[in-house]
Design a protein around this motif. Structure first.
Motif, PDB file in Angstrom:
ATOM      1  N   VAL A 222       0.824  -1.202   0.000  1.00 10.30           N
ATOM      2  CA  VAL A 222       0.000   0.000   0.000  1.00 10.30           C
ATOM      3  C   VAL A 222       0.862   1.256   0.000  1.00 10.30           C
ATOM      4  N   SER A 223       2.020   1.190   0.640  1.00  8.59           N
ATOM      5  CA  SER A 223       2.909   2.351   0.718  1.00  8.59           C
ATOM      6  C   SER A 223       3.826   2.475  -0.491  1.00  8.59           C
ATOM      7  N   ALA A 224       3.760   1.512  -1.425  1.00  5.87           N
ATOM      8  CA  ALA A 224       4.621   1.542  -2.610  1.00  5.87           C
ATOM      9  C   ALA A 224       4.110   2.562  -3.620  1.00  5.87           C
ATOM     10  N   PRO A 225       4.993   3.122  -4.437  1.00  2.00           N
ATOM     11  CA  PRO A 225       4.587   4.079  -5.465  1.00  2.00           C
ATOM     12  C   PRO A 225       3.500   3.498  -6.379  1.00  2.00           C
ATOM     13  N   GLY A 226       2.499   4.281  -6.658  1.00  2.00           N
ATOM     14  CA  GLY A 226       1.409   3.844  -7.524  1.00  2.00           C
ATOM     15  C   GLY A 226       0.229   3.269  -6.785  1.00  2.00           C
ATOM     16  N   SER A 227       0.447   2.801  -5.545  1.00  2.00           N
ATOM     17  CA  SER A 227      -0.624   2.122  -4.816  1.00  2.00           C
ATOM     18  C   SER A 227      -1.633   3.072  -4.180  1.00  2.00           C
ATOM     19  N   SER A 228      -1.303   4.351  -4.116  1.00  2.00           N
ATOM     20  CA  SER A 228      -2.232   5.314  -3.506  1.00  2.00           C
ATOM     21  C   SER A 228      -3.504   5.466  -4.327  1.00  2.00           C
ATOM     22  N   THR A 229      -3.484   5.021  -5.575  1.00  2.00           N
ATOM     23  CA  THR A 229      -4.670   5.092  -6.432  1.00  2.00           C
ATOM     24  C   THR A 229      -5.146   3.697  -6.840  1.00  2.00           C
ATOM     25  N   ASN A 230      -4.761   2.690  -6.070  1.00  2.00           N
ATOM     26  CA  ASN A 230      -5.084   1.302  -6.401  1.00  2.00           C
ATOM     27  C   ASN A 230      -6.075   0.747  -5.378  1.00  2.00           C
ATOM     28  N   PRO A 231      -7.369   0.680  -5.708  1.00  2.00           N
ATOM     29  CA  PRO A 231      -8.353   0.190  -4.740  1.00  2.00           C
ATOM     30  C   PRO A 231      -8.173  -1.280  -4.383  1.00  2.00           C
ATOM     31  N   ALA A 232      -7.561  -2.061  -5.274  1.00  2.00           N
ATOM     32  CA  ALA A 232      -7.417  -3.497  -5.022  1.00  2.00           C
ATOM     33  C   ALA A 232      -6.527  -3.775  -3.823  1.00  2.00           C
ATOM     34  N   ILE A 233      -5.375  -3.131  -3.761  1.00  2.00           N
ATOM     35  CA  ILE A 233      -4.441  -3.406  -2.679  1.00  2.00           C
ATOM     36  C   ILE A 233      -4.944  -2.820  -1.368  1.00  2.00           C
ATOM     37  N   LEU A 234      -5.634  -1.673  -1.444  1.00  2.00           N
ATOM     38  CA  LEU A 234      -6.232  -1.092  -0.242  1.00  2.00           C
ATOM     39  C   LEU A 234      -7.341  -2.003   0.300  1.00  2.00           C
ATOM     40  N   THR A 235      -8.113  -2.602  -0.589  1.00  2.00           N
ATOM     41  CA  THR A 235      -9.161  -3.531  -0.162  1.00  2.00           C
ATOM     42  C   THR A 235      -8.562  -4.771   0.476  1.00  2.00           C
ATOM     43  N   ALA A 236      -7.493  -5.281  -0.122  1.00  2.00           N
ATOM     44  CA  ALA A 236      -6.823  -6.453   0.451  1.00  2.00           C
ATOM     45  C   ALA A 236      -6.317  -6.150   1.858  1.00  2.00           C
ATOM     46  N   LYS A 237      -5.769  -4.957   2.035  1.00  2.00           N
ATOM     47  CA  LYS A 237      -5.320  -4.539   3.369  1.00  2.00           C
ATOM     48  C   LYS A 237      -6.505  -4.492   4.325  1.00  2.00           C
ATOM     49  N   GLY A 238      -7.617  -3.939   3.863  1.00  2.00           N
ATOM     50  CA  GLY A 238      -8.801  -3.859   4.700  1.00  2.00           C
ATOM     51  C   GLY A 238      -9.308  -5.233   5.114  1.00  2.00           C
ATOM     52  N   ILE A 239      -9.310  -6.174   4.181  1.00  2.00           N
ATOM     53  CA  ILE A 239      -9.776  -7.531   4.481  1.00  2.00           C
ATOM     54  C   ILE A 239      -8.865  -8.197   5.510  1.00  2.00           C
ATOM     55  N   SER A 240      -7.558  -7.981   5.382  1.00  2.00           N
ATOM     56  CA  SER A 240      -6.640  -8.566   6.362  1.00  2.00           C
ATOM     57  C   SER A 240      -6.919  -8.006   7.753  1.00  2.00           C
ATOM     58  N   HIS A 241      -7.259  -6.728   7.840  1.00  2.00           N
ATOM     59  CA  HIS A 241      -7.602  -6.130   9.136  1.00  2.00           C
ATOM     60  C   HIS A 241      -8.904  -6.718   9.688  1.00  2.00           C
ATOM     61  N   ILE A 242      -9.874  -6.963   8.797  1.00  2.00           N
ATOM     62  CA  ILE A 242     -11.129  -7.579   9.247  1.00  2.00           C
ATOM     63  C   ILE A 242     -10.846  -8.930   9.899  1.00  2.00           C
ATOM     64  N   LEU A 243     -10.042  -9.734   9.233  1.00  5.32           N
ATOM     65  CA  LEU A 243      -9.742 -11.075   9.736  1.00  5.32           C
ATOM     66  C   LEU A 243      -8.941 -11.038  11.030  1.00  5.32           C
ATOM     67  N   LEU A 244      -8.203  -9.953  11.235  1.00  5.81           N
ATOM     68  CA  LEU A 244      -7.442  -9.790  12.464  1.00  5.81           C
ATOM     69  C   LEU A 244      -8.277  -9.148  13.571  1.00  5.81           C
ATOM     70  N   GLY A 245      -9.497  -8.760  13.238  1.00  7.92           N
ATOM     71  CA  GLY A 245     -10.367  -8.144  14.229  1.00  7.92           C
ATOM     72  C   GLY A 245     -10.114  -6.671  14.444  1.00  7.92           C
ATOM     73  N   ALA A 246      -9.309  -6.064  13.574  1.00  3.42           N
ATOM     74  CA  ALA A 246      -9.008  -4.629  13.680  1.00  3.42           C
ATOM     75  C   ALA A 246     -10.002  -3.863  12.816  1.00  3.42           C
ATOM     76  N   TYR A 247     -11.227  -3.703  13.306  1.00  7.04           N
ATOM     77  CA  TYR A 247     -12.313  -3.193  12.489  1.00  7.04           C
ATOM     78  C   TYR A 247     -12.156  -1.720  12.106  1.00  7.04           C
ATOM     79  N   SER A 248     -11.628  -0.915  12.993  1.00  3.63           N
ATOM     80  CA  SER A 248     -11.454   0.509  12.670  1.00  3.63           C
ATOM     81  C   SER A 248     -10.445   0.684  11.549  1.00  3.63           C
ATOM     82  N   GLU A 249      -9.321  -0.052  11.630  1.00  3.67           N
ATOM     83  CA  GLU A 249      -8.312   0.008  10.572  1.00  3.67           C
ATOM     84  C   GLU A 249      -8.882  -0.519   9.265  1.00  3.67           C
ATOM     85  N   ALA A 250      -9.705  -1.550   9.359  1.00  2.00           N
ATOM     86  CA  ALA A 250     -10.323  -2.115   8.157  1.00  2.00           C
ATOM     87  C   ALA A 250     -11.228  -1.083   7.486  1.00  2.00           C
ATOM     88  N   GLU A 251     -12.023  -0.406   8.287  1.00  2.00           N
ATOM     89  CA  GLU A 251     -12.937   0.600   7.732  1.00  2.00           C
ATOM     90  C   GLU A 251     -12.170   1.724   7.051  1.00  2.00           C
TER      91      GLU A 251
END
Length: 324
Positions: A222-251
């Motif tokens: 997510v912090s790599a160049p180009g990823s700031s406009t990439n919804p796919a990698i941001l969504t993947a990060k969000g899903i990983s937070h959901i599975l870890l129970g970190a709901y605020s970070e996921a949102e």
């Protein structure tokens, strides 16, 4: 050339490497399809032209822009472009027409068994033909044919074939076989971005300690160049937070993804799950409504409809007694 270099201005790096085939390949692996679709093609005389066309056409197909893919591919006769043409036509066809394009793909996989003139490993080789054909076979429900085409269990040396093999195994609840393919590929592709994505995908599916590893991988990308406009990698990060129970970070991650693309299907689907887990019915209804409006055929909606139907059917077998 490294995929990413350390620079102070990410946009400067994006400009510097935007014409690099290696950079485009990595953006494709990260699911940044819109970027590839918007990226101008190099001159036809450029050695990277065919591979760039293939990555761009595959991005259009991933976004379900089949007509754009077909227009881009034109009448080129190389095996990879013919395979992509058949895939785009298969995915946009109905009824018996689909069988025609499946047969074309079967013929192509046989044709390229021993390679072909111009075969390479730069995104326009035999591996692409196999992945494209297997994608269609898997979509058709021909799981065994897809795995055989990709060389499952035969220690494939094509990283994209390995990635799709892992995806298929996970989809049929065989994480043991998925991990086996990953471990074999890691021995020769440890520095590949795609092997990291494979590791993260397995982490999401398996959970436990591997889930934390997946979260680290997505956070890094997510912090790599180009990823700031990439919804796919941001969504993947969000899903990983959901599975870890970190709901605020996921949102936060999912909201970032939807700020980029308000109709991004997987982010909307993840919002449904997140709202349900947080017990926020109003947000569940809103997220389901948004998903239905933009992606009525999404697998999550089909699953919900099937479960509602099964519940109603079961409930109809019972009636409250008038005697109490």
């Amino acid at each position: 050339m490294q995929a990413y270099s350390t620079v102070n201005d990410p946009q400067q790096h994006l400009t510097m490497d935007s014409d690099s085939l290696f950079y485009l390949q990595n953006q494709f692996y990260l699911g940044n399809y819109k970027y590839l679709c918007d990226n101008p093609l190099p001159p036809k005389s450029d050695p990277s032209y065919l591979a760039t066309v293939c990555y761009t056409a595959r991005s259009h197909i991933a976004l379900k822009n089949y007509s754009a893919a077909l227009s881009l591919l034109g009448t080129d006769t190389s095996p990879p472009t013919r395979a992509l043409t058949s895939l785009a036509k298969y995915l946009s066809a109905t009824g018996d027409d689909k069988d025609t394009y499946l047969e074309e793909l079967r013929d192509l996989t046989i044709e390229v068994e021993d390679g072909f003139e111009g075969d390479s490993e730069d995104g326009a080789g035999v591996g692409v033909v196999k992945v494209v054909a297997a994608t269609a076979f898997f979509a058709e429900g021909e799981v065994e044919e897809a795995l055989t085409t990709l060389g499952a269990g035969c220690k494939s040396r094509d990283i994209e074939c390995v990635a799709l093999i892992v995806h298929i195994y996970l989809s049929i609840a065989r994480p043991d076989l998925a991990k086996k393919e990953y471990e074999a590929a890691k021995k020769w592709a440890d520095d590949s971005l795609l092997i990291q994505m494979v590791e993260a995908t397995i982490g999401l599916a398996v959970g436990s300690r591997t889930l934390q590893t997946a979260q680290y991988i997505y956070a890094e990308q997510v912090s790599a160049p180009g990823s700031s406009t990439n919804p796919a990698i941001l969504t993947a990060k969000g899903i990983s937070h959901i599975l870890l129970g970190a709901y605020s970070e996921a949102e936060n991650a999912l909201n970032e993804a939807l700020a980029i693309d308000p109709k991004y299907a997987e982010a909307l689907a993840a919002k449904v799950t997140l709202a349900e887990l947080r017990g926020k019915k109003n947000e569940v209804d809103e997220a389901v409504s948004r998903l239905q409006a933009s992606h009525p055929d999404h697998i999550l909606l089909k699953d919900l409809a099937e479960k509602e139907s099964a519940f109603d059917s079961a409930a109809s077998q019972f009636a409250l007694s008038s005697e109490a």
